[in-house]
Design a protein around this motif. Structure first.
Motif, mmCIF file in Angstrom:
data_model
loop_
_atom_site.group_PDB
_atom_site.id
_atom_site.type_symbol
_atom_site.label_atom_id
_atom_site.label_comp_id
_atom_site.label_asym_id
_atom_site.label_seq_id
_atom_site.Cartn_x
_atom_site.Cartn_y
_atom_site.Cartn_z
ATOM 1 N N ASP A 40 0.007 6.801 -4.190
ATOM 2 C CA ASP A 40 -0.779 6.304 -5.316
ATOM 3 C C ASP A 40 -2.025 7.176 -5.476
ATOM 4 O OD1 ASP A 40 -2.197 4.980 -7.230
ATOM 5 O OD2 ASP A 40 -2.121 3.013 -6.250
ATOM 6 N N GLU A 76 -8.068 4.158 -0.715
ATOM 7 C CA GLU A 76 -8.434 3.156 0.276
ATOM 8 C C GLU A 76 -7.488 3.239 1.484
ATOM 9 O OE1 GLU A 76 -11.110 1.134 0.144
ATOM 10 O OE2 GLU A 76 -11.620 2.363 -1.613
ATOM 11 N N LYS A 87 -4.456 7.115 -7.479
ATOM 12 C CA LYS A 87 -5.701 6.435 -7.825
ATOM 13 C C LYS A 87 -6.287 5.663 -6.651
ATOM 14 C CE LYS A 87 -4.323 5.851 -12.671
ATOM 15 N NZ LYS A 87 -4.098 4.874 -13.772
ATOM 16 N N ASN A 88 -5.536 5.595 -5.562
ATOM 17 C CA ASN A 88 -5.977 4.772 -4.437
ATOM 18 C C ASN A 88 -6.275 5.635 -3.213
ATOM 19 O OD1 ASN A 88 -6.469 2.726 -2.600
ATOM 20 N ND2 ASN A 88 -4.315 2.209 -2.328
ATOM 21 N N TRP A 90 0.871 -1.193 0.000
ATOM 22 C CA TRP A 90 0.000 0.000 0.000
ATOM 23 C C TRP A 90 0.894 1.224 0.000
ATOM 24 C CZ3 TRP A 90 -0.537 4.240 3.115
ATOM 25 C CH2 TRP A 90 -1.685 5.014 2.959
#
Length: 476
Positions: free
Chosen positions: A195, A200, A197-198, A191
């Motif tokens: 990022d 989460e 696009k992430n 993780w």
């Protein structure tokens, strides 16, 4: 700013799995499950808020206001905090210990078999996965220039608690979760906060791994100091048998505190004078390591500056060393009369923000008052503690001179030291270390050009940086 929930799924603790999470409901400032904050060593909470408290606090994040204060910074300073790496272990890491004596993803050195828990205050920052992730909250910075919230802000994920019993590690941004697969030695990113696009939350890897770690970043202000209110990795310890009460001051707030001290001592409307530095000496020595003396030990010398004052009551040792080298090692300072007491006077006086694992890549400046009234007295103290099983070996006094600065009062010395440490915070065994600092400082105070580091090896790439003491670092 928004704080969201991180939820995880609970699994059977006896399963042969590397993932085992509880499912607490976590909000900033609240912990709404039956699980209580963890106390790693089961000690009394009477020492809470002090350097001696070893409690690890999980699942009880700070309030929104506290997180916002800790994480706020000037533009361009967002990524400047100190980096730490925490070892994450599954919740069932020790379920085979009683039968087979084995641990999952944790070295036995870091396990307390009697209390059946992870040992606090260890450099690898081990923590159970459920404890760690139950303390992670979502943090979104507000944009004062975006009144209509037209641009979505990427959230940050913040650990909020007390990690592995280190009181300084309370607020840490989660940068990455990495793991090592069973058949490889390379770290693999599971993780990554960068990022785009992430969005989460960070999680524990579900694939079988031999090691898992979290890359964490302390608040931006830790790039320049232990506390947000008082920047500068410089501390001054007073007392230590000099007649003054024991007190450890850090950063720029020292200057204000010294001025307050002078006001308290004023009489007839006249401000009490500040002590003036009159002489500076350079002293070097090797460390005592017993009978197991290696080649490296014979080549390693520590250098420091000894200051004399116009009051003639005591002297002051000024030295550069690893960042956190005392706070992370129960303040075992060689200049303390009660060094071997547990806890000693310096450790009891240190603010909790100084108690964190040491780093050999960064430096701090330590200022310690000692009972010696002059150079002769201090060399006698060192002679008394010289020996392979004591504190010092091969003591060398190589430089002495009058201080020729026009401004050499106590407050001035603090300002010079803060200027210096903020211009260069790193530590290097060749280019920037205790010997190069001692040479710079002695040359600066004495107004001499030809002062060199003690050891010939450190002279090879040495470049005098005495000008670092004089100028405001934020302007460079």
């Amino acid at each position: 700013m928004v704080v969201d929930v991180i939820a995880t799924e609970k699994k059977d603790e006896q399963e042969e799995t590397l993932v085992s999470f509880p499912s607490p409901i976590v909000q900033a400032g609240k912990f709404l499950s039956d699980q209580q904050s963890s106390i790693s060593d089961g000690e009394s909470t009477d020492l809470d808020g002090t350097s001696q408290c070893k409690r690890s606090v999980y699942g009880k994040p700070e309030s929104l206001k506290a997180l916002q204060y800790e994480m706020s910074c000037k533009e361009g300073e967002e990524n400047g905090g100190q980096i730490f790496k925490a070892n994450l272990v599954p919740d069932n890491y020790d379920f085979k210990f009683s039968t087979k004596g084995t641990l999952k993803m944790l070295d036995k050195r870091f396990y307390d078999a009697k209390k059946k828990c992870i040992k606090p205050r260890r450099g690898n920052l081990s923590v159970r996965s459920s404890d760690f992730f139950s303390s992670v909250v979502k943090y979104t910075e507000s944009n004062d220039n975006d009144d209509f919230e037209l641009y979505e802000q990427k959230p940050k994920w913040i650990f909020s608690g007390v990690l592995n019993g280190w009181p300084a590690l309370k607020t840490l941004e989660v940068i990455k979760i990495e793991c090592k697969r069973s058949l490889t030695m390379n770290w693999v990113t599971h993780w990554d906060s960068s990022d785009k696009k992430n969005n989460e939350p960070p999680t524990f890897p579900t694939t079988r791994s031999s090691e898992v770690r979290a890359i964490l970043r302390a608040p931006p202000y830790t790039a320049i100091g232990w506390t947000k209110e008082s920047p500068g990795y410089v501390f001054w310890f007073e007392g230590n048998g000099t007649g003054d009460p024991d007190r450890c001051l850090v950063g720029e707030e020292m200057i204000k505190q010294f001025e307050k001290d002078r006001l308290k001592k004023s009489s007839n409307g006249l401000l009490a004078p500040s002590p003036k530095c009159t002489k500076v000496h350079m002293i070097s020595h090797r460390y005592a390591v017993g009978d197991n003396v290696q080649v490296r030990d014979r080549l390693t010398y520590h250098s420091f500056a000894l200051l004399e004052w116009d009051h003639g009551k005591y002297c002051t040792v000024v030295e550069l060393a690893y960042l956190g080298g005392l706070g992370g090692y129960t303040a075992k300072c060689n200049w303390l009369l009660d060094k071997n007491e547990n806890p000693n006077s310096l450790y009891k006086s240190m603010p909790p923000a100084m108690i964190h694992p040491w780093s050999d890549d960064f430096s701090e400046i330590r200022v310690t008052n000692v009972p010696a009234r002059n150079l002769k007295d201090h060399l006698e103290f060192m002679k008394l503690h010289t020996g392979k099983n004591d504190r010092f070996v091969d003591v060398r006094h190589t430089f002495s001179h009058d201080v020729r600065l026009s401004f050499s009062c106590k407050e001035h010395i603090v300002r010079y030291l803060i200027n210096y440490i903020e211009r260069g915070k790193t530590y290097s065994e060749i280019r920037r270390n205790c010997q190069t600092f001692a040479a710079d400082f002695c040359a600066f105070l004495a107004g001499k050009r030809d002062v060199q580091p003690f050891h010939p090896i450190n002279r090879i790439e040495y470049k005098n940086n005495a000008h670092y003491f004089m100028y405001e670092s934020s302007m460079y």
